[in-house]
Enzyme design. Structure first.
Site, PDB file in Angstrom:
ATOM      1  N   ARG A  74       0.925  -0.929  -0.377  1.00  0.00           N
ATOM      2  CA  ARG A  74      -0.028   0.146  -0.060  1.00  0.00           C
ATOM      3  C   ARG A  74       1.063   0.856  -0.028  1.00  0.00           C
ATOM      4  NH1 ARG A  74      -5.356   0.489   3.986  1.00  0.00           N
ATOM      5  NH2 ARG A  74      -6.181  -1.433   3.294  1.00  0.00           N
ATOM      6  N   SER A 176      -8.850   0.716   0.257  1.00  0.00           N
ATOM      7  CA  SER A 176      -9.878   0.266   1.748  1.00  0.00           C
ATOM      8  C   SER A 176      -9.986   2.019   2.055  1.00  0.00           C
ATOM      9  CB  SER A 176      -9.294   0.095   2.452  1.00  0.00           C
ATOM     10  OG  SER A 176     -10.462  -0.812   3.556  1.00  0.00           O
ATOM     11  N   ASP A 333     -17.224   1.492   4.077  1.00  0.00           N
ATOM     12  CA  ASP A 333     -16.312   1.865   4.191  1.00  0.00           C
ATOM     13  C   ASP A 333     -16.101   1.493   2.351  1.00  0.00           C
ATOM     14  OD1 ASP A 333     -14.860  -0.342   4.105  1.00  0.00           O
ATOM     15  OD2 ASP A 333     -12.729  -0.025   4.907  1.00  0.00           O
ATOM     16  N   ASP A 335     -14.234   0.349   0.822  1.00  0.00           N
ATOM     17  CA  ASP A 335     -13.862  -1.038  -0.533  1.00  0.00           C
ATOM     18  C   ASP A 335     -14.698  -1.972   0.323  1.00  0.00           C
ATOM     19  OD1 ASP A 335     -12.512  -1.451   2.127  1.00  0.00           O
ATOM     20  OD2 ASP A 335     -11.183  -3.160   1.225  1.00  0.00           O
ATOM     21  N   ASP A 337     -14.936  -3.940   3.286  1.00  0.00           N
ATOM     22  CA  ASP A 337     -14.873  -4.849   4.024  1.00  0.00           C
ATOM     23  C   ASP A 337     -15.286  -4.006   5.298  1.00  0.00           C
ATOM     24  OD1 ASP A 337     -11.988  -2.269   4.339  1.00  0.00           O
ATOM     25  OD2 ASP A 337     -11.102  -4.628   4.229  1.00  0.00           O
ATOM     26  N   ARG A 338     -15.446  -2.437   5.993  1.00  0.00           N
ATOM     27  CA  ARG A 338     -15.410  -3.088   7.407  1.00  0.00           C
ATOM     28  C   ARG A 338     -17.574  -1.724   7.441  1.00  0.00           C
ATOM     29  NH1 ARG A 338     -10.972   0.445   9.963  1.00  0.00           N
ATOM     30  NH2 ARG A 338     -10.973   1.861   8.730  1.00  0.00           N
ATOM     31  N   SER A 437     -10.850  -1.854  15.318  1.00  0.00           N
ATOM     32  CA  SER A 437     -10.642  -1.396  13.657  1.00  0.00           C
ATOM     33  C   SER A 437     -12.013  -1.085  13.079  1.00  0.00           C
ATOM     34  CB  SER A 437      -9.760  -0.488  12.894  1.00  0.00           C
ATOM     35  OG  SER A 437      -8.762  -1.923  12.357  1.00  0.00           O
ATOM     36  N   LYS A 449     -12.391  -9.861   6.583  1.00  0.00           N
ATOM     37  CA  LYS A 449     -13.414  -8.868   7.371  1.00  0.00           C
ATOM     38  C   LYS A 449     -14.069  -8.707   6.326  1.00  0.00           C
ATOM     39  CE  LYS A 449      -9.840  -4.569   7.655  1.00  0.00           C
ATOM     40  NZ  LYS A 449      -9.064  -5.623   6.845  1.00  0.00           N
TER      41      LYS A 449
END
Length: 623
Positions: A74, A176, A333, A335, A337-338, A437, A449
């Site tokens: 990243r 993300s 979020d 993407d 995943d959260r 998180s 996740k």
């Protein structure tokens, strides 16, 4: 004479000149970049720096490489070997190909999955979709079947597809919830879990061995012409939604609920997929936030695209919810995943739940649903829940009382995913896993996740509780009253100097004298210390950490005599020093004001004595 040189000649001269910056390593790197990069915009960025004699910036961009953090590669988008761009994604994929060819004899039968989010940067002609096409092109040119999604998908769809399609691996192009300038390359193994050591180190070695683009690596036309390219979108979406039914327990009740939900996808991928998930669970569709429903790589309506930052970034969704008379706001979020969750309280204020608070609710809910739906011979001792070590210990408290197993992992869902895989292979059942998180996993259809499934599970939980006139906040208090209050606080400081970060942690390892950790933090006595970076744990008879050593990142945990657990660690994806502190009380300690005051004082001592922000020039988190 120089004035008469045509622009084309100048570029040609730049391309073929031996560079004399006084630094042979930099000269070589400049030559490689200008020979290999076929993206006009990123090539021009390097040429401009060269023209202007910007040697320091050239060195920063060209003389180091990205490494795998907690979420893969990243970095910022832009020109340079340590940035995310066309060339570095091609190099990374060539390294992946080389490593996978070595690991799997059936690589060219099983294939590879590629997904992407909606990020992009015009100044570098760099978008997640383009990077995904180049990733696919490298592999297609080597006769590898590629499952390339034809449109943007939630990150969990890639690990899900890897497992479902029995591919050898997969990549998701995403950063993300990072700032808009960033992008990333997230790698999943055949298990459907993110790669861990030694795969990450071996892939990096392979990348180093094949940095020059191969013939065909730049040929992104292959994505349209190769018979080896397949689009898994419809099939995977259908299977994923079918699998969601495994964690739906009250479909009939969902279809009748009068509760309304607002959903924001934070300018990312989540809208369509959360709408479908609600349909699967029998709900009416959630109300979308119109300004944030569609992809926007600039994330125009939020200061930062991270729903974890709370009320300040949830402004539009909270105002819409008030207007629509919706009590619960769900925020995925970019993407997806959260998941962040907010609930309107009777006093008219919004309660934005922390990741740890949501985990307490999920833990209670998933176990309660298991108990009510289990077969007669199901054994509670076969049940597991997991959390990363910097997350709340609330699941541990629930597990102790209810008789199931709880396990901790290193920070990062890659560790949770690979541990779940081990447990499943040994016939165990994992109901829930999380990281503080706001990363949650209900069930085990995906081994990462998943904000889409988490969003619809929260909706079902809220609807079920509403039939008894109980809010999510009230249920959270019930959970704490039964299993003990777990009050936590997590925040961070920004630090852009790696040497400062290193010296902060080295000071803690040599506090009062060499190789001596602190015995006190201000007035607070320390009972045990675990240093995962060095593998030390004072609570173990052999003084060795049970969690694997993680030398690439800094992380020290302090257990205090008063029942508080605090961890200092560096972020795997951003220039941050994070702190996590939690007061773990027994069910008979119910005076939350006293517990909160004690935690507040301890955090102040932790910051002042161990981080020393003013001395070290640290910037406090600000949104």
């Amino acid at each position: 004479m120089a004035e008469n040189v045509e622009e084309g000649d100048l570029n040609s001269n730049l391309l073929h000149a031996p560079y004399h910056t006084g630094d042979p390593q930099l000269d070589t790197a400049i030559g490689q970049w200008l020979r290999w990069d076929k993206n006009p915009k990123t090539k021009e960025q390097i040429e401009n720096l060269l023209r202007n004699g910007m040697n320091k910036e050239l060195r920063d961009r060209l003389c180091c490489r990205m490494t795998f953090g907690t979420a893969g590669l990243r970095s910022a988008m832009g020109a340079g070997f340590c940035y995310i761009n066309d060339l570095t994604v091609i190099q990374s994929t060539q390294g992946m190909y080389k490593y996978l060819e070595r690991c799997f004899s059936d690589f060219k039968q099983r294939g590879f999955v590629v997904g992407y989010d909606t990020r992009g940067q015009e100044t570098s002609s760099c978008s997640s979709q383009r990077l995904a096409k180049l990733t696919a092109a490298v592999l297609l040119a080597k006769d590898v079947p590629v499952y390339l999604f034809s449109r943007y998908v939630p990150t969990p769809f890639v690990p899900y597809a890897v497992q479902e399609l029995k591919a050898v691996a997969g990549v998701m192009i995403t950063a993300s919830h990072n700032r808009k300038e960033d992008n990333g390359y997230k790698v999943y193994w055949e298990t459907g879990a993110q790669i861990t050591s030694p795969h990450d180190k071996e892939i990096l070695k392979c990348i180093e061995e094949c940095v020059e683009p191969w013939n065909g690596s730049w040929n992104d036309n292959l994505v349209d012409t190769s018979p080896l390219k397949r689009d898994p979108l419809q099939d995977i979406c259908r299977r994923y939604m079918e699998d969601l039914k495994k964690i739906c327990f009250y479909r009939e009740l969902n279809s009748k609920t009068t509760l309304k939900f607002v959903h924001t996808s934070f300018h990312g991928v989540g809208h369509d997929y959360v709408q479908l998930a609600f349909q699967v669970f029998g709900f009416k569709p959630p109300i979308p936030v119109p300004e944030q429903k569609d992809p926007d790589p600039d994330f125009s309506t939020v200061k930062c695209p991270n729903p974890e930052e709370g009320e300040s970034v949830l402004e539009l969704s909270l105002r819409l919810a008030e207007k629509e008379n919706a009590r619960v706001v769900l925020a995925t979020d970019p993407d997806a995943d959260r998941l962040a969750v907010a609930e309107l309280q009777e006093n008219g204020h919004w309660k934005v739940f922390t990741g740890n608070e949501l985990a307490a609710l999920f833990g209670w809910w998933m176990f309660d649903c298991w108990k009510k739906s289990k077969s007669r011979n199901a054994d509670v001792k076969n049940i597991y829940m997991l959390a990363t070590t910097v997350s709340s210990k609330i699941l541990k408290a629930i597990a102790l009382k209810e008789g199931f197993h709880f396990e901790e992992t290193l920070p990062g869902f890659k560790w949770i995913g690979s541990r779940i895989k081990d447990l499943l292979e040994n016939g165990k059942e994992v109901l829930f896993a999380f990281e503080e998180s706001i990363g949650f996993l209900c069930g085990t259809s995906v081994l990462d996740k998943d904000g889409v499934s988490a969003a619809v599970v929260v909706a079902e939980m809220a609807s079920y509780l509403d039939t008894m006139n109980i809010t999510l906040k009230q249920q959270l208090i019930k959970v704490y009253e039964k299993y003990g209050y777990h009050i936590s606080k997590t925040s961070y400081f920004l630090c852009y100097d790696p040497m400062t970060i290193k010296s902060i942690f080295e000071r803690l390892r040599n506090f009062d004298s060499p190789k001596e950790y602190p015995k006190f933090c201000g007035t607070f006595a320390i009972l045990h210390i675990r240093d995962v970076t060095t593998g030390y744990d004072s609570s173990q008879p052999n003084k060795k950490s049970v969690l694997p050593v993680s030398k690439n990142s800094q992380m020290i945990t302090f257990c205090f005599q008063n029942g508080c657990v605090a961890t200092l660690r560096t972020s795997g994806t951003e220039p941050k020093i994070k702190y996590y502190a939690e007061m773990c009380a027994s069910p008979d300690q119910s005076d939350t004001a006293v517990l909160e005051e004690e935690l507040k004082k301890l955090i102040e001592a932790l910051i002042e004595n161990f981080l020393e922000p003013s001395k070290n020039g640290l910037t406090w988190r600000s949104v």
